[in-house]
Design an enzyme around this catalytic site. Structure first.
Site, PDB file in Angstrom:
ATOM      1  N   TYR A 120      10.734 -46.098   0.847  1.00  0.00           N
ATOM      2  CA  TYR A 120      11.271 -45.539   2.083  1.00  0.00           C
ATOM      3  C   TYR A 120      11.697 -46.656   3.026  1.00  0.00           C
ATOM      4  O   TYR A 120      11.302 -47.822   2.864  1.00  0.00           O
ATOM      5  CB  TYR A 120      10.222 -44.649   2.759  1.00  0.00           C
ATOM      6  CG  TYR A 120      10.800 -43.650   3.725  1.00  0.00           C
ATOM      7  CD1 TYR A 120      11.728 -42.704   3.309  1.00  0.00           C
ATOM      8  CD2 TYR A 120      10.424 -43.646   5.077  1.00  0.00           C
ATOM      9  CE1 TYR A 120      12.265 -41.781   4.199  1.00  0.00           C
ATOM     10  CE2 TYR A 120      10.948 -42.719   5.974  1.00  0.00           C
ATOM     11  CZ  TYR A 120      11.873 -41.800   5.519  1.00  0.00           C
ATOM     12  OH  TYR A 120      12.408 -40.899   6.401  1.00  0.00           O
ATOM     13  N   ARG A 242      21.556 -24.955  -5.967  1.00  0.00           N
ATOM     14  CA  ARG A 242      21.719 -25.243  -7.387  1.00  0.00           C
ATOM     15  C   ARG A 242      21.736 -23.947  -8.197  1.00  0.00           C
ATOM     16  O   ARG A 242      21.103 -22.963  -7.827  1.00  0.00           O
ATOM     17  CB  ARG A 242      20.594 -26.148  -7.889  1.00  0.00           C
ATOM     18  CG  ARG A 242      20.685 -27.590  -7.391  1.00  0.00           C
ATOM     19  CD  ARG A 242      19.547 -28.418  -7.929  1.00  0.00           C
ATOM     20  NE  ARG A 242      18.254 -27.950  -7.408  1.00  0.00           N
ATOM     21  CZ  ARG A 242      17.082 -28.476  -7.763  1.00  0.00           C
ATOM     22  NH1 ARG A 242      17.034 -29.453  -8.654  1.00  0.00           N
ATOM     23  NH2 ARG A 242      15.970 -28.006  -7.233  1.00  0.00           N
TER      24      ARG A 242
END
Length: 350
Positions: A120, A242
């Site tokens: 991150y 999706r």
């Protein structure tokens, strides 16, 4: 966050515990969690390994004083299931500006996993306690604390506080008070995703009622917040998800919270999308948290001069932009990161 913004978010966001199930994340050993999943995210209380509660109200609200805290700690970066361990920590002295907080609930976000993995943008010093979001109850305050009192509910003002623990002592300035009338799991996830949705709808295009926004990953926490906030603002949303066997169930769920249109990634590439945009205006704003081919398809449907804001990259694929989109359609590409936005704003505005 200004009071009017928090008020809007509290008014329109839906957080339903209608999908309870056992923590099944392969990322973290589920034996250290006592919690349940509430779509679209995983909510966890960290104090027990006993049976699953039936509802958010099952989380303990005991204020028993503890000198130690149980915490999920990692001493090195790696896959969470390999590096995270439950450890007992001695709580520091309260001090003048300290606030002792009992954590009531904390979610697992993709950014939390990325922090543990070491990938991150910001990383805490090691060893570190996992978790960036959550809601806790104030148990005790230092003698110079003026903004908080025992019994208050608080959330982190910034990332990196480490919320996957039973109790902690934080500085007063690192906490934000929230009302008690927010459902527990909503309060635990208030500080990142709903605010991200709000800022993206307000900071990049001056949207008016009747305008259209298109977004991918529409069933994500941010995506669902965009839908609900958009409904409150009179903004149409085209929501891309999706392909999946249970698409109809997901479509019904998103429509129930205000989605105008729900389409699959495959449908987004088909000619019938042109028919849709004969009925409604082309989007002025596209919100992308997937990247790769999905983001290209969002770009294709933006109106001239529109903006695509990228706030995630779940596909781990690069964002490739056709030259024609920039030259002939004057498309603007922006990025958004809630952590940086908070750093750029005075805390009085949050």
């Amino acid at each position: 966050m200004q009071g009017i913004q928090l008020g809007m978010i509290r008014k329109v966001l839906v957080c339903s515990p209608r999908f309870p199930r056992l923590c099944s994340s392969s990322k973290i050993n589920k034996q250290v969690f006592h919690g349940y999943a509430c779509l679209p995210r995983l909510w966890c209380s960290i104090a027990s390994t006993t049976a699953l509660p039936n509802s958010p109200s099952s989380f303990s609200t005991s204020t028993t004083t503890r000198k130690h805290s149980e915490a999920l700690i990692y001493n090195k970066h790696g896959e969470p299931s390999h590096v995270i361990r439950m450890e007992s920590q001695e709580l520091p002295e309260l001090g003048e500006f300290g606030v002792r907080v009992k954590m009531l609930a904390a979610p697992v976000n993709p950014s939390d996993i990325n922090m543990v993995q070491g990938t991150y943008a910001i990383l805490p010093e090691l060893p570190a306690v996992g978790g960036n979001e959550g809601v806790g109850e104030v148990l005790e305050v230092g003698n110079k604390v003026t903004s908080l009192s025992p019994g208050d509910w608080v959330i982190p003002a910034d990332a990196g506080l480490g919320t996957w623990r039973t109790e902690a002592v934080y500085n007063e300035k690192t906490l934000t008070k929230v009302p008690h009338d927010i459902p527990l799991v909503c309060a635990a996830t208030l500080s990142v995703n709903p605010f991200t949705a709000y800022r993206m709808l307000h900071d990049f295009e001056t949207l008016q009622p009747g305008d259209t926004v298109i977004q991918n990953a529409a069933n994500s926490a941010v995506g669902q917040a965009v839908i609900q906030l958009g409904t409150a603002l009179g903004i149409r949303t085209v929501n891309v998800v999706r392909d999946r066997p249970d698409f109809q169930m997901l479509e019904d769920r998103l429509i129930s919270i205000g989605a105008d249109y729900v389409v699959t990634e495959e449908t987004l590439r088909k000619p019938e999308m042109k028919d849709l945009f004969k009925k409604i205006p082309r989007p002025r704003l596209a919100l992308n948290c997937v990247g790769g081919k999905s983001s290209i398809e969002l770009l294709r449907h933006l109106q001239r001069g529109g903006t695509m804001v990228t706030y995630g990259g779940m596909s781990k694929q690069p964002l490739t932009v056709p030259v024609s989109a920039l030259i002939f359609n004057d498309i603007k590409l922006r990025g958004f990161w809630m952590t940086q936005w908070k750093k750029d704003q005075p805390h009085a505005m949050i």
